[in-house]
Design a protein around this motif. Structure first.
Motif, PDB file in Angstrom:
ATOM      1  N   LEU A  77     -11.902   3.412  10.211  1.00 26.18           N
ATOM      2  CA  LEU A  77     -11.926   2.324   9.243  1.00 26.18           C
ATOM      3  C   LEU A  77     -12.552   1.148   9.981  1.00 26.18           C
ATOM      4  O   LEU A  77     -11.978   0.626  10.931  1.00 26.18           O
ATOM      5  CB  LEU A  77     -10.504   2.011   8.786  1.00 26.18           C
ATOM      6  N   GLU A  78     -13.755   0.772   9.578  1.00 30.19           N
ATOM      7  CA  GLU A  78     -14.509  -0.252  10.292  1.00 30.19           C
ATOM      8  C   GLU A  78     -14.502  -1.550   9.487  1.00 30.19           C
ATOM      9  O   GLU A  78     -14.772  -1.546   8.291  1.00 30.19           O
ATOM     10  CB  GLU A  78     -15.937   0.238  10.497  1.00 30.19           C
ATOM     11  N   TYR A  79     -14.206  -2.625  10.162  1.00 26.73           N
ATOM     12  CA  TYR A  79     -14.097  -3.935   9.516  1.00 26.73           C
ATOM     13  C   TYR A  79     -15.353  -4.757   9.766  1.00 26.73           C
ATOM     14  O   TYR A  79     -16.090  -4.502  10.713  1.00 26.73           O
ATOM     15  CB  TYR A  79     -12.861  -4.668  10.029  1.00 26.73           C
ATOM     16  N   PRO A  80     -15.595  -5.761   8.934  1.00 32.53           N
ATOM     17  CA  PRO A  80     -16.791  -6.596   9.119  1.00 32.53           C
ATOM     18  C   PRO A  80     -16.813  -7.277  10.484  1.00 32.53           C
ATOM     19  O   PRO A  80     -15.783  -7.533  11.089  1.00 32.53           O
ATOM     20  CB  PRO A  80     -16.679  -7.642   8.005  1.00 32.53           C
ATOM     21  N   LEU A  81     -18.010  -7.558  10.919  1.00 31.50           N
ATOM     22  CA  LEU A  81     -18.219  -8.188  12.209  1.00 31.50           C
ATOM     23  C   LEU A  81     -17.976  -9.686  12.109  1.00 31.50           C
ATOM     24  O   LEU A  81     -18.424 -10.338  11.165  1.00 31.50           O
ATOM     25  CB  LEU A  81     -19.657  -7.932  12.661  1.00 31.50           C
ATOM     26  N   VAL A  82     -17.235 -10.205  13.063  1.00 30.02           N
ATOM     27  CA  VAL A  82     -17.017 -11.646  13.125  1.00 30.02           C
ATOM     28  C   VAL A  82     -18.337 -12.303  13.537  1.00 30.02           C
ATOM     29  O   VAL A  82     -19.165 -11.690  14.205  1.00 30.02           O
ATOM     30  CB  VAL A  82     -15.860 -11.969  14.100  1.00 30.02           C
ATOM     31  N   PHE A  83     -18.557 -13.542  13.126  1.00 28.47           N
ATOM     32  CA  PHE A  83     -19.808 -14.234  13.409  1.00 28.47           C
ATOM     33  C   PHE A  83     -20.076 -14.254  14.913  1.00 28.47           C
ATOM     34  O   PHE A  83     -19.216 -14.610  15.705  1.00 28.47           O
ATOM     35  CB  PHE A  83     -19.751 -15.669  12.873  1.00 28.47           C
ATOM     36  N   ALA A  84     -21.271 -13.836  15.301  1.00 23.06           N
ATOM     37  CA  ALA A  84     -21.724 -13.777  16.693  1.00 23.06           C
ATOM     38  C   ALA A  84     -20.917 -12.785  17.522  1.00 23.06           C
ATOM     39  O   ALA A  84     -20.878 -12.877  18.738  1.00 23.06           O
ATOM     40  CB  ALA A  84     -21.716 -15.154  17.343  1.00 23.06           C
ATOM     41  N   GLY A  85     -20.273 -11.815  16.870  1.00 20.15           N
ATOM     42  CA  GLY A  85     -19.534 -10.786  17.581  1.00 20.15           C
ATOM     43  C   GLY A  85     -20.460  -9.687  18.068  1.00 20.15           C
ATOM     44  O   GLY A  85     -21.598  -9.553  17.614  1.00 20.15           O
ATOM     45  N   SER A  86     -19.978  -8.866  18.982  1.00 20.88           N
ATOM     46  CA  SER A  86     -20.822  -7.816  19.532  1.00 20.88           C
ATOM     47  C   SER A  86     -20.519  -6.442  18.940  1.00 20.88           C
ATOM     48  O   SER A  86     -21.386  -5.577  18.953  1.00 20.88           O
ATOM     49  CB  SER A  86     -20.664  -7.761  21.054  1.00 20.88           C
ATOM     50  N   ASP A  87     -19.310  -6.219  18.452  1.00 24.34           N
ATOM     51  CA  ASP A  87     -18.968  -4.919  17.893  1.00 24.34           C
ATOM     52  C   ASP A  87     -17.864  -5.067  16.853  1.00 24.34           C
ATOM     53  O   ASP A  87     -17.025  -5.952  16.962  1.00 24.34           O
ATOM     54  CB  ASP A  87     -18.511  -3.978  19.002  1.00 24.34           C
ATOM     55  N   ASN A  88     -17.860  -4.167  15.898  1.00 25.55           N
ATOM     56  CA  ASN A  88     -16.881  -4.209  14.817  1.00 25.55           C
ATOM     57  C   ASN A  88     -15.517  -3.716  15.281  1.00 25.55           C
ATOM     58  O   ASN A  88     -15.417  -2.876  16.166  1.00 25.55           O
ATOM     59  CB  ASN A  88     -17.326  -3.327  13.661  1.00 25.55           C
ATOM     60  N   MET A  89     -14.480  -4.221  14.639  1.00 26.56           N
ATOM     61  CA  MET A  89     -13.123  -3.738  14.850  1.00 26.56           C
ATOM     62  C   MET A  89     -13.007  -2.394  14.134  1.00 26.56           C
ATOM     63  O   MET A  89     -13.489  -2.236  13.018  1.00 26.56           O
ATOM     64  CB  MET A  89     -12.133  -4.742  14.266  1.00 26.56           C
ATOM     65  N   ARG A  90     -12.368  -1.404  14.790  1.00 28.02           N
ATOM     66  CA  ARG A  90     -12.243  -0.080  14.203  1.00 28.02           C
ATOM     67  C   ARG A  90     -10.832   0.470  14.386  1.00 28.02           C
ATOM     68  O   ARG A  90     -10.221   0.289  15.436  1.00 28.02           O
ATOM     69  CB  ARG A  90     -13.205   0.902  14.864  1.00 28.02           C
ATOM     70  N   ILE A  91     -10.361   1.149  13.356  1.00 25.66           N
ATOM     71  CA  ILE A  91      -9.110   1.887  13.421  1.00 25.66           C
ATOM     72  C   ILE A  91      -9.471   3.354  13.203  1.00 25.66           C
ATOM     73  O   ILE A  91      -9.938   3.725  12.132  1.00 25.66           O
ATOM     74  CB  ILE A  91      -8.111   1.420  12.336  1.00 25.66           C
ATOM     75  N   TYR A  92      -9.284   4.190  14.218  1.00 27.86           N
ATOM     76  CA  TYR A  92      -9.586   5.612  14.103  1.00 27.86           C
ATOM     77  C   TYR A  92      -8.370   6.333  13.544  1.00 27.86           C
ATOM     78  O   TYR A  92      -7.233   6.002  13.896  1.00 27.86           O
ATOM     79  CB  TYR A  92      -9.954   6.196  15.474  1.00 27.86           C
ATOM     80  N   PHE A  93      -8.612   7.327  12.696  1.00 35.73           N
ATOM     81  CA  PHE A  93      -7.498   8.035  12.075  1.00 35.73           C
ATOM     82  C   PHE A  93      -7.853   9.500  11.846  1.00 35.73           C
ATOM     83  O   PHE A  93      -9.021   9.884  11.824  1.00 35.73           O
ATOM     84  CB  PHE A  93      -7.099   7.366  10.757  1.00 35.73           C
ATOM     85  N   ASP A  94      -6.807  10.307  11.683  1.00 39.28           N
ATOM     86  CA  ASP A  94      -6.947  11.719  11.354  1.00 39.28           C
ATOM     87  C   ASP A  94      -7.043  11.830   9.831  1.00 39.28           C
ATOM     88  O   ASP A  94      -6.152  11.352   9.125  1.00 39.28           O
ATOM     89  CB  ASP A  94      -5.734  12.491  11.872  1.00 39.28           C
ATOM     90  N   PRO A  95      -8.087  12.469   9.305  1.00 40.91           N
ATOM     91  CA  PRO A  95      -8.253  12.499   7.850  1.00 40.91           C
ATOM     92  C   PRO A  95      -7.227  13.369   7.120  1.00 40.91           C
ATOM     93  O   PRO A  95      -7.014  13.192   5.925  1.00 40.91           O
ATOM     94  CB  PRO A  95      -9.663  13.050   7.666  1.00 40.91           C
ATOM     95  N   ILE A  96      -6.582  14.266   7.805  1.00 48.04           N
ATOM     96  CA  ILE A  96      -5.608  15.151   7.154  1.00 48.04           C
ATOM     97  C   ILE A  96      -4.239  14.494   7.065  1.00 48.04           C
ATOM     98  O   ILE A  96      -3.622  14.445   6.006  1.00 48.04           O
ATOM     99  CB  ILE A  96      -5.535  16.508   7.897  1.00 48.04           C
ATOM    100  N   THR A  97      -3.768  13.956   8.181  1.00 48.27           N
ATOM    101  CA  THR A  97      -2.434  13.340   8.205  1.00 48.27           C
ATOM    102  C   THR A  97      -2.464  11.844   7.917  1.00 48.27           C
ATOM    103  O   THR A  97      -1.420  11.247   7.660  1.00 48.27           O
ATOM    104  CB  THR A  97      -1.776  13.559   9.573  1.00 48.27           C
ATOM    105  N   LEU A  98      -3.641  11.233   7.993  1.00 50.47           N
ATOM    106  CA  LEU A  98      -3.821   9.781   7.834  1.00 50.47           C
ATOM    107  C   LEU A  98      -2.988   8.978   8.837  1.00 50.47           C
ATOM    108  O   LEU A  98      -2.470   7.912   8.529  1.00 50.47           O
ATOM    109  CB  LEU A  98      -3.526   9.331   6.403  1.00 50.47           C
ATOM    110  N   LEU A  99      -2.884   9.501  10.044  1.00 49.90           N
ATOM    111  CA  LEU A  99      -2.208   8.796  11.130  1.00 49.90           C
ATOM    112  C   LEU A  99      -3.255   8.151  12.033  1.00 49.90           C
ATOM    113  O   LEU A  99      -4.321   8.727  12.286  1.00 49.90           O
ATOM    114  CB  LEU A  99      -1.342   9.746  11.943  1.00 49.90           C
TER     115      LEU A  99
END
Length: 114
Positions: free
Chosen positions: A84-106
Motif C-alpha cells: 500500500l503506497e502513499y503519496p510522496l511528501v513534497f521534496a521527498g525521496s521515496d514513498n511510504m509503503r506498507i507491505y502486506f500478504d494478499p491472502i491474510t491481509l496481515l
C-alpha cells in the motif's frame, strides 16, 4: 472597458493561485500526518488496523490518490510483492509503503520514509 477586463482577469488569477496554495497546504498536512502515524504500525497487524492507525481508512472507498494509499503489485526475484503506497511528501525521496500478504491481509513489512 479593457482595464476592467484586465483587473477582473487578474483578480480571477489571484483567486485561483490562492486556491491552489490552500489545496497544496492541506494535502501536505495530511500526508505528513500519515508519515508520523506510520511509525505506530506494527508488523503482524491486519491491514485494516494499520490503515486505521495511519488515518486513511475514511478514504478507502474514494478513488483519490492524494488522500489515500494505492495498492501496488511489484515483482522481485520471481516473487510478487503487495504494498500500500502513499503519496510522496513534497521534496521527498521515496514513498511510504506498507507491505502486506494478499491472502491474510496481515502487514509483513513497512517503510516509513527516510
Amino acid at each position: 472597458m479593457k482595464k476592467l477586463l484586465l483587473y477582473f482577469s487578474a483578480f480571477v488569477g489571484i483567486i485561483c493561485l490562492i486556491t491552489k496554495i490552500i489545496g497544496f497546504y492541506r494535502t501536505e498536512k495530511l500526508i505528513n500526518q500519515y508519515y508520523k502515524n506510520c511509525e505506530k504500525v506494527e508488523i503482524g497487524m491486519t491491514l485494516e488496523q494499520a490503515r486505521g492507525i495511519i488515518g486513511d481508512l475514511k478514504y478507502q472507498y474514494w478513488t483519490q490518490d492524494k488522500k489515500s494509499g494505492e495498492i501496488i503489485i511489484s515483482e522481485s526475484n520471481g516473487k510478487l510483492n503487495y504494498s500500500l503506497e502513499y503519496p510522496l511528501v513534497f521534496a521527498g525521496s521515496d514513498n511510504m509503503r506498507i507491505y502486506f500478504d494478499p491472502i491474510t491481509l496481515l502487514v509483513t513489512d513497512k517503510f516509513c520514509g527516510e
